[in-house]
Design a protein around this motif. Structure first.
Motif, mmCIF file in Angstrom:
data_model
loop_
_atom_site.group_PDB
_atom_site.id
_atom_site.type_symbol
_atom_site.label_atom_id
_atom_site.label_comp_id
_atom_site.label_asym_id
_atom_site.label_seq_id
_atom_site.Cartn_x
_atom_site.Cartn_y
_atom_site.Cartn_z
ATOM 1 N N GLY A 6 39.807 22.224 31.518
ATOM 2 C CA GLY A 6 38.709 22.955 31.437
ATOM 3 C C GLY A 6 38.114 23.352 32.581
ATOM 4 N N PHE A 7 38.572 22.899 33.959
ATOM 5 C CA PHE A 7 38.048 23.594 35.113
ATOM 6 C C PHE A 7 39.127 24.459 35.391
ATOM 7 N N ALA A 8 40.235 24.722 34.916
ATOM 8 C CA ALA A 8 41.271 25.725 35.378
ATOM 9 C C ALA A 8 40.620 27.136 35.523
ATOM 10 N N PRO A 9 39.630 27.859 34.623
ATOM 11 C CA PRO A 9 39.400 28.778 34.728
ATOM 12 C C PRO A 9 38.444 29.232 36.128
ATOM 13 N N TRP A 10 37.682 28.130 36.209
ATOM 14 C CA TRP A 10 36.693 28.151 37.384
ATOM 15 C C TRP A 10 37.618 27.927 38.628
ATOM 16 N N ILE A 11 38.426 27.037 38.749
ATOM 17 C CA ILE A 11 39.210 27.126 39.798
ATOM 18 C C ILE A 11 39.909 28.224 40.210
ATOM 19 N N VAL A 12 40.396 28.919 39.205
ATOM 20 C CA VAL A 12 41.074 30.127 39.452
ATOM 21 C C VAL A 12 39.986 31.394 40.134
ATOM 22 N N TYR A 13 38.868 31.276 39.483
ATOM 23 C CA TYR A 13 38.010 32.223 39.686
ATOM 24 C C TYR A 13 37.313 32.012 41.251
ATOM 25 N N PRO A 21 39.348 41.931 44.523
ATOM 26 C CA PRO A 21 38.115 42.761 43.712
ATOM 27 C C PRO A 21 37.427 41.718 42.821
ATOM 28 N N PHE A 22 36.206 41.798 42.666
ATOM 29 C CA PHE A 22 35.334 41.054 41.676
ATOM 30 C C PHE A 22 35.608 41.262 40.439
ATOM 31 N N THR A 23 36.095 42.445 39.919
ATOM 32 C CA THR A 23 36.639 42.669 38.362
ATOM 33 C C THR A 23 37.638 42.196 38.044
ATOM 34 N N ALA A 24 38.931 42.088 39.136
ATOM 35 C CA ALA A 24 40.078 41.361 38.790
ATOM 36 C C ALA A 24 39.696 39.973 38.820
ATOM 37 N N ALA A 25 38.908 39.279 39.589
ATOM 38 C CA ALA A 25 38.543 37.919 39.770
ATOM 39 C C ALA A 25 38.149 37.337 38.221
ATOM 40 N N VAL A 26 37.104 38.075 37.814
ATOM 41 C CA VAL A 26 36.377 37.760 36.556
ATOM 42 C C VAL A 26 37.250 37.957 35.317
ATOM 43 N N LEU A 27 38.153 39.060 35.334
ATOM 44 C CA LEU A 27 38.880 39.131 34.091
ATOM 45 C C LEU A 27 40.269 38.128 34.246
ATOM 46 N N VAL A 28 40.620 37.740 35.452
ATOM 47 C CA VAL A 28 41.525 36.886 35.094
ATOM 48 C C VAL A 28 41.130 35.340 34.814
ATOM 49 N N ALA A 29 39.810 35.031 35.252
ATOM 50 C CA ALA A 29 39.129 33.902 34.789
ATOM 51 C C ALA A 29 38.980 33.754 33.421
ATOM 52 N N LEU A 30 38.491 34.852 32.804
ATOM 53 C CA LEU A 30 38.231 35.130 31.235
ATOM 54 C C LEU A 30 39.206 34.883 30.790
ATOM 55 N N ALA A 31 40.558 35.451 31.192
ATOM 56 C CA ALA A 31 41.781 35.477 30.182
ATOM 57 C C ALA A 31 42.248 33.757 30.504
ATOM 58 N N VAL A 32 41.921 33.098 31.540
ATOM 59 C CA VAL A 32 42.449 31.550 31.592
ATOM 60 C C VAL A 32 41.511 30.822 30.918
ATOM 61 N N ALA A 33 40.093 31.037 30.772
ATOM 62 C CA ALA A 33 39.318 30.326 29.846
ATOM 63 C C ALA A 33 39.541 30.487 28.383
ATOM 64 N N VAL A 34 39.884 31.920 28.016
ATOM 65 C CA VAL A 34 40.470 31.820 26.586
ATOM 66 C C VAL A 34 41.626 31.038 26.438
ATOM 67 N N GLY A 35 42.648 31.000 27.233
ATOM 68 C CA GLY A 35 43.883 30.258 27.235
ATOM 69 C C GLY A 35 43.366 28.839 27.250
ATOM 70 N N ALA A 36 42.600 28.232 28.114
ATOM 71 C CA ALA A 36 42.316 27.050 27.957
ATOM 72 C C ALA A 36 41.598 26.476 26.807
#
Length: 265
Positions: A6-13, A21-36
């Motif tokens: 559950g915390f995985a996207p936040w840890i990655v972010y 770059p901020f866009t890369a950080a939030v896009l990766v975090a969003l992808a991990v959140a969807v995966g979680a």
């Protein structure tokens, strides 16, 4: 371990936001959140307050990242994300679905889930996280407000100004670590108390209305013994004062039962 997903996207972010770059950080975090979220739907019953909330928060932050200026994001991306996870945790408690309880239900044995302490401790631990997230949001909002009024604007990339790196990074992550430690201590306490032979467990069973008290006690003892597992037995079994008629079946009632557990003799 379930709560880590559950915390995985936040840890990655939090790892990426100050380094890419901020866009890369939030896009990766969003992808991990969807995966979680997808993984949690496969492993647990519907719920997932933290997973659904994480997807919503990172979606909103992604949109803001694309439409806001770089200078705005440098000042406010940390307060926005901290406020987002704070709202997710708070809403979960308000609607009766604390995220800690949802994860704990998959990690704890049945005797813990049936204890009086489970609901109370998981709610308290969730409130600890809510308080930590609130502190993180307040702390990370201090630099852009204070320095925006009194001098050059603060940014999350500033490592030279103490107010910036202390409030953007040091205080929030100290609060995060404190919440982790407090949650672990309370969880250990819950497990120890719940598995104690002196702890009262609660359950329920269904019986026909016309049964007498001796027959009800027998059914209650049978239900309790099935719940406690091999090598254990229920004792001090007590039935609640009144059965509740089942919806659509007036011939049967649901009876509350309480009991304690000890090793089978």
């Amino acid at each position: 371990m379930a709560i880590l997903s559950g915390f995985a996207p936040w840890i990655v972010y939090w790892i990426l936001v100050g380094n890419v770059p901020f866009t890369a950080a939030v896009l990766v975090a969003l992808a991990v959140a969807v995966g979680a979220l997808v993984v949690s739907r496969r492993r647990r019953p519907p719920g997932g307050t933290l997973e659904f909330g994480s997807v919503a928060v990172f979606f909103v932050i992604t949109v803001v990242t694309f439409i806001a200026s770089q200078s705005f994001m440098e000042r406010w991306i940390q307060p926005l994300s901290s406020a987002g996870i704070f709202l997710v945790a708070l809403i979960g408690v308000v609607v009766g679905k604390p995220f800690v309880r949802e994860f704990a239900e998959t990690d704890q044995p049945k005797e813990v889930l049936n204890s009086d302490l489970f609901e109370r401790i998981t709610t308290v631990v969730t409130w600890i996280w809510v308080a930590a997230f609130a502190g993180m949001a307040v702390s990370s909002a201090i630099p852009p407000i204070v320095q925006g009024l009194n001098g050059p604007a603060a940014t999350v990339l500033d490592v030279a100004t103490p107010l910036s790196f202390v409030c953007y990074w040091v205080i929030p992550f100290v609060l995060l670590a404190a919440a982790m430690l407090a949650g672990r201590l309370l969880t250990d306490h819950m497990v120890a108390e719940a598995t104690s032979p002196h702890t009262v467990r609660r359950s329920s069973f269904v019986a026909f209305k016309e049964l007498g008290i001796d027959e009800l006690l027998y059914l209650a003892k049978e239900k309790a013994d099935r719940e406690v597992g091999a090598g254990m037995e229920a004792y001090a079994v007590q039935i609640g004062g009144k059965g509740v008629p089942l919806t659509g079946d007036e011939s049967r009632e649901s009876w509350p039962v309480s009991y304690k557990v000890r090793e089978r003799r």
